[in-house]
Design a protein around this motif. Structure first.
Motif, short mmCIF file in Angstrom:
data_model
loop_
_atom_site.label_atom_id
_atom_site.label_comp_id
_atom_site.label_asym_id
_atom_site.label_seq_id
_atom_site.Cartn_x
_atom_site.Cartn_y
_atom_site.Cartn_z
N ILE A 112 0.87 -1.17 0.00
CA ILE A 112 0.00 0.00 0.00
C ILE A 112 0.91 1.22 0.00
N GLY A 113 1.00 1.88 -1.16
CA GLY A 113 1.98 2.96 -1.27
C GLY A 113 3.38 2.37 -1.18
N GLN A 114 4.16 2.81 -0.21
CA GLN A 114 5.50 2.29 -0.01
C GLN A 114 5.58 1.31 1.16
N GLN A 115 4.43 0.94 1.72
CA GLN A 115 4.41 0.11 2.92
C GLN A 115 3.77 -1.26 2.65
N PRO A 116 4.32 -2.33 3.23
CA PRO A 116 3.69 -3.64 3.11
C PRO A 116 2.33 -3.64 3.81
N ALA A 117 1.33 -4.20 3.16
CA ALA A 117 -0.02 -4.23 3.74
C ALA A 117 -0.02 -4.95 5.08
N ALA A 118 0.72 -6.05 5.18
CA ALA A 118 0.74 -6.81 6.43
C ALA A 118 1.32 -6.00 7.58
N SER A 119 2.31 -5.16 7.29
CA SER A 119 2.92 -4.35 8.34
C SER A 119 1.98 -3.25 8.83
N ILE A 120 1.17 -2.73 7.92
CA ILE A 120 0.18 -1.72 8.32
C ILE A 120 -0.82 -2.32 9.30
N LEU A 121 -1.23 -3.56 9.06
CA LEU A 121 -2.17 -4.21 9.96
C LEU A 121 -1.55 -4.46 11.34
N LYS A 122 -0.24 -4.66 11.37
CA LYS A 122 0.44 -4.89 12.65
C LYS A 122 0.31 -3.69 13.59
N VAL A 123 0.20 -2.50 13.01
CA VAL A 123 0.06 -1.30 13.84
C VAL A 123 -1.20 -1.39 14.69
N LEU A 124 -2.31 -1.83 14.11
CA LEU A 124 -3.56 -1.94 14.87
C LEU A 124 -3.47 -3.03 15.92
N GLU A 125 -2.65 -4.04 15.68
CA GLU A 125 -2.51 -5.12 16.65
C GLU A 125 -1.68 -4.70 17.85
N ARG A 126 -0.74 -3.80 17.65
CA ARG A 126 0.24 -3.48 18.68
C ARG A 126 -0.02 -2.16 19.40
N LYS A 127 -0.98 -1.35 18.90
CA LYS A 127 -1.28 -0.08 19.56
C LYS A 127 -2.77 -0.01 19.84
N PRO A 128 -3.16 0.60 20.94
CA PRO A 128 -4.58 0.82 21.20
C PRO A 128 -5.19 1.66 20.09
N ILE A 129 -6.41 1.37 19.72
CA ILE A 129 -7.04 2.05 18.60
C ILE A 129 -7.11 3.56 18.82
N ALA A 130 -7.20 3.98 20.09
CA ALA A 130 -7.29 5.41 20.40
C ALA A 130 -5.98 6.14 20.08
N GLU A 131 -4.88 5.39 19.99
CA GLU A 131 -3.58 6.01 19.72
C GLU A 131 -3.21 5.95 18.24
N VAL A 132 -4.11 5.44 17.43
CA VAL A 132 -3.85 5.30 15.99
C VAL A 132 -4.59 6.41 15.24
N ASP A 133 -3.89 7.11 14.36
CA ASP A 133 -4.54 8.20 13.62
C ASP A 133 -5.48 7.65 12.55
N ASP A 134 -6.38 8.51 12.09
CA ASP A 134 -7.41 8.09 11.14
C ASP A 134 -6.82 7.58 9.84
N GLU A 135 -5.79 8.23 9.37
CA GLU A 135 -5.20 7.81 8.09
C GLU A 135 -4.67 6.38 8.17
N THR A 136 -4.03 6.03 9.27
CA THR A 136 -3.51 4.68 9.44
C THR A 136 -4.65 3.66 9.51
N ILE A 137 -5.74 4.03 10.17
CA ILE A 137 -6.90 3.14 10.26
C ILE A 137 -7.47 2.89 8.86
N ILE A 138 -7.54 3.95 8.05
CA ILE A 138 -8.04 3.79 6.68
C ILE A 138 -7.09 2.90 5.87
#
Length: 284
Positions: A151-177
């Motif tokens: 996705i862009g310059q980032q692996p899709a699987a790595s983007i999903l890891k962000v949601l697994e490792r951080k509370p959803i409240a600490e994740v910005d909207d763009e990353t969630i999208i």
């Protein structure tokens, strides 16, 4: 003839030389393709991406699988009778998923045998195309690669890891999208892999291969060797025809001021002499 005319004659010859050289190279390619087609009684298609140079400015241009490639390959397949095998020589770092999928699905639908030759590497989208073949023939040192989406310059699987490792409240909207898009992309590519492999392998093996190649188990540039490809369950041969290497030699890398690799371009034996054929004649 004065010096002025000699100067203009030199310019004309200099300007025509690259054109003539290119025409000779293209003629040699067609001759080599026809020879391989006659030998294997097949349609031979090349999908070869080299780094090229843009015009007279000399800027390097890296080639990838694009829509133009898919249009050309689909036309070649359409012009091939259903009972004629297809041989695809593949050398690519990957490219657009939609273009690679189009080529893969078209090869999958072809009734006659489809063989993909990988003399050096077929990464990402190239591997996706190879999965559509009835047989993959690789050089013993050639590699394939994972097909996990980016996705862009980032692996899709790595983007999903962000949601697994951080509370959803600490994740910005763009990353969630982006994570939502990444999840869909992985699911779609995994489905494509399963579709390409269905009917040739057991269902559990198809699921395993699709999961390992499409879900980010490896880094995107991880080289999958012949042995690893076989361990995955893919049908891989190393019986590469000599004609494939000869065709590859007709797609040279863009000339540079100083080559990064140099060697004497002739076969080499322990004795330092040209190898001999069985009838005793030497090869030059």
């Amino acid at each position: 003839m004065d010096l002025w005319w000699l100067f203009w004659l030199f310019l004309i010859i200099s300007s025509l030389q690259p054109v003539l050289r290119q025409n000779m190279l293209e003629s040699a390619r067609l001759k080599a393709l026809r020879a391989l087609e006659r030998k294997r009684k097949s349609r031979v298609i090349t999908l070869i991406h080299r780094q090229e140079t843009m015009g007279f400015l000399g800027f390097p241009l890296v080639r990838y699988i694009d829509i133009d490639d898919s249009e050309a390959v689909l036309r070649a397949i359409k012009m091939t009778d259903d009972d004629v095998p297809i041989d695809l020589i593949l050398h690519t770092p990957g490219g657009l998923v939609v273009a690679a999928e189009q080529i893969a699905y078209a090869l999958k639908k072809h009734p006659a045998k489809v063989t993909v030759f990988v003399p050096h590497y077929a990464m990402s989208g190239g591997t996706l195309i190879a999965l559509a073949a009835d047989e993959v023939v690789m050089d013993e040192n050639a590699v394939l690669g994972p097909v996990d989406p980016q996705i862009g310059q980032q692996p899709a699987a790595s983007i999903l890891k962000v949601l697994e490792r951080k509370p959803i409240a600490e994740v910005d909207d763009e990353t969630i999208i982006l994570a939502d898009v990444a999840e869909k992309a992985i699911r779609q590519v995994k489905r494509v892999v399963k579709t390409l492999l269905e009917g040739r392998l057991p269902g559990d093996k198809v699921e395993e291969i699709a999961t390992r190649l499409a879900t980010g188990e490896f880094t995107h540039d991880y080289p999958i060797t012949v042995d690893e490809a076989r361990e995955l369950g893919l049908t891989v041969s190393t019986e590469m025809p000599a004609e494939v290497y000869e065709i590859m030699a007709l797609y040279p890398q863009t000339a540079q001021r100083r080559p990064s690799v140099e060697y004497i371009p002739s076969p080499r034996t322990k004795e330092g002499e040209p190898p001999r054929f069985r009838n005793g004649s030497s090869r030059t």
